[in-house]
Design an enzyme around this catalytic site. Structure first.
Site, short mmCIF file in Angstrom:
data_model
loop_
_atom_site.label_atom_id
_atom_site.label_comp_id
_atom_site.label_asym_id
_atom_site.label_seq_id
_atom_site.Cartn_x
_atom_site.Cartn_y
_atom_site.Cartn_z
N LYS A 227 -1.11 -0.49 6.40
CA LYS A 227 0.73 -1.00 6.91
C LYS A 227 0.29 -2.67 7.60
CE LYS A 227 5.70 0.48 6.87
NZ LYS A 227 6.62 1.20 7.61
N SER B 114 9.21 2.48 5.36
CA SER B 114 9.06 1.35 4.71
C SER B 114 7.91 1.67 4.83
CB SER B 114 9.29 0.63 6.27
OG SER B 114 9.05 0.93 7.51
N SER C 154 10.33 6.55 7.45
CA SER C 154 9.52 5.86 6.60
C SER C 154 7.96 6.08 6.38
CB SER C 154 9.18 3.97 7.76
OG SER C 154 10.56 3.36 7.76
#
Length: 480
Positions: free
Chosen positions: A71, A147, A171
């Protein structure tokens, strides 16, 4: 290796092929690149691809040689960009590997790029201005969650079998539920956030992963868990590897069923039906399920206010630090409207208010933890709704201040954040789907502090009883 062959295997399966000499890590890398080329233009999950740097030793770990993605936030790979999904940090290059990156290298994972995140991971949909929205492989008009939405979309579409993710209020679990994946949020202190941070969002955020199979997530957590020097939290080491736990019988569990969120929000019929079906499945497997509620120790408004104070005060420090490092202004040319509003609101949070928010964190942790004195697990929906159309969040939060933006996020995801505040592990399991749209529906299970072992045992039992890995979205690399 042909693309359709590559996507037939999970990560442990691919590593096994490498260990036996049936394929090479380089061949897996080539297949992952072909998968990226086939589907990423549609879903916009991978924001940058990199050449393979590492030459893993076949068979050295259960994941050696497997293509992997990280990420674009909270993990840094030396010499590679980490931009936090923000124009303010555009072009920022990491000077060193973070502790987690070192462990990923030791695990033999071949990191091939970074995945999309909303700006500063401050949303549960992935629609940053910097790189544009990430689209759900099940329906390109809808959110993949956030997220960790880029990682979720990439795994769901078959680019890599698992990917890095983080979770500060849902997330990992939100995008898992949105894209039909398995996602487990570990216990606070299970995985180091260092060395650049001792904690993120004052202990609310953790590292983890997203995968199509339970064993892949178990193998990943085995390889990245454990403290580093200077870590402020330490979760007791597991008694045995999580890959061994998934082969163990969970026993007869006492599970509390929660179907209504603390804010009184209505749960959509398809989600409620999937949650009740999961409860019936548990009972058919010999577990005891009873209706209950989650006591936060505070009322909902105080819970949201405390989170908003912690989140926005941390945001101020990040934004100011990035602005100083980049020489860029903090305005609409560099920061998105919701983040500007949160930044401005965060600057009004006083020291005593911040300390009070930490006191609320403690009260929530004690109250939630007490539930596991009489229950083994809690079962809830992961989300109260199926994935919403892209653009929904912007319409719903227009003109909100920093508190209003958090209220909006928690309204859309009211079941997940309590376990971040409490520091306890929780997982989203893809057990359901919406009959009208075919979109996946996840259900959440939470356990007491340090009990990932129990979650993995149950997850493996559920995966065997109601397999999900063969359910593929319309955008699937193996069919390209």
């Amino acid at each position: 290796m042909e693309l359709h062959e590559y996507t037939q295997y999970d990560a442990v399966g691919l590593a096994g092929l490498v260990a036996r000499g049936e394929v090479t890590a380089a061949e897996l890398t080539a297949a992952a690149r072909a998968a990226t080329a086939a589907v990423n233009p549609l879903i916009n999950a991978v924001v940058e691809s990199w050449p393979a740097e590492d030459d893993p030793v076949p068979g050295s770990t259960p994941l050696a040689g497997v293509p992997f993605l990280i990420k674009d936030l909270a993990v840094s790979m030396r010499g590679k960009r980490v931009e936090l999904g923000s124009r303010l940090a555009a072009g920022n290059v990491a000077g060193q590997d973070s502790f987690l990156m070192r462990r990923l290298r030791r695990a033999g994972l071949v990191t091939l790029g970074r995945t999309a995140t909303p700006e500063f991971a401050y949303s549960t949909t992935t629609e940053p201005v910097l790189y544009g929205p990430t689209r759900n492989p099940w329906d390109l008009t809808r959110t993949a969650g956030g997220s960790s939405g880029g990682s979720a979309a990439a795994v769901a579409a078959g680019i890599t079998p698992l990917a890095h993710a983080t979770d500060a209020a849902g997330s990992i679990r939100v995008p898992a539920a949105s894209t039909g994946l398995f996602g487990l949020k570990p216990t606070r202190g299970r995985v180091s956030l260092g060395p650049d941070a001792d904690e993120v969002f004052n202990g609310l955020a953790v590292h983890g992963g997203l995968s199509r199979t339970v064993r892949d997530s178990a193998a990943l957590l085995d390889l990245i868990q454990g403290p580093e020097t200077g870590d402020p939290y330490f979760a007791e080491r597991p008694h045995r590897p999580y890959l061994e736990e998934i082969a163990r019988d969970p026993g007869r569990l006492h599970v509390g069923l929660v179907t209504a969120p603390g804010n009184g929000r209505e749960v959509e019929p398809a989600v409620r039906a999937a949650t009740l079906a999961a409860a019936r499945l548990l009972e058919s497997l010999g577990h005891r399920v009873e209706a209950t509620a989650v006591d936060l120790g505070v009322d909902w408004e105080e819970f949201v206010l405390a989170n908003a104070r912690l989140w926005s005060a941390n945001l101020v420090r990040w934004v100011d630090g990035l602005a100083a490092a980049s020489g860029r202004p903090v305005d609409g040319s560099t920061v998105e409207p919701e983040m500007l509003a949160s930044y401005a609101w965060g600057r009004t949070v006083s020291g005593p208010e911040f300390v009070h928010a930490l006191e609320v964190r403690n009260r929530v942790a004690r109250a939630v933890g007490a539930r596991f004195a009489t229950l083994d697990l809690l079962l809830t929906p992961t989300l109260p709704e199926i994935p919403v159309p892209l653009g929904t969040y912007g319409r719903g939060a227009r003109d909100a201040d920093g508190l209003g933006w958090l209220e909006h996020l928690f309204h859309r995801s009211p079941f997940t954040a309590a376990f971040n505040v409490a520091g306890t592990p929780a997982m989203s399991v893809p057990l359901g789907s919406d009959p009208a749209t075919g979109l996946p529906v996840g259900v959440q299970f939470a356990a007491g502090y340090g009990r990932e072992d129990l979650l993995f045992r149950l997850a493996a039992q559920l995966e065997q009883a109601a397999p999900w890995a063969e359910r593929r979205p319309p955008v699937w690399a193996g069919a390209a």
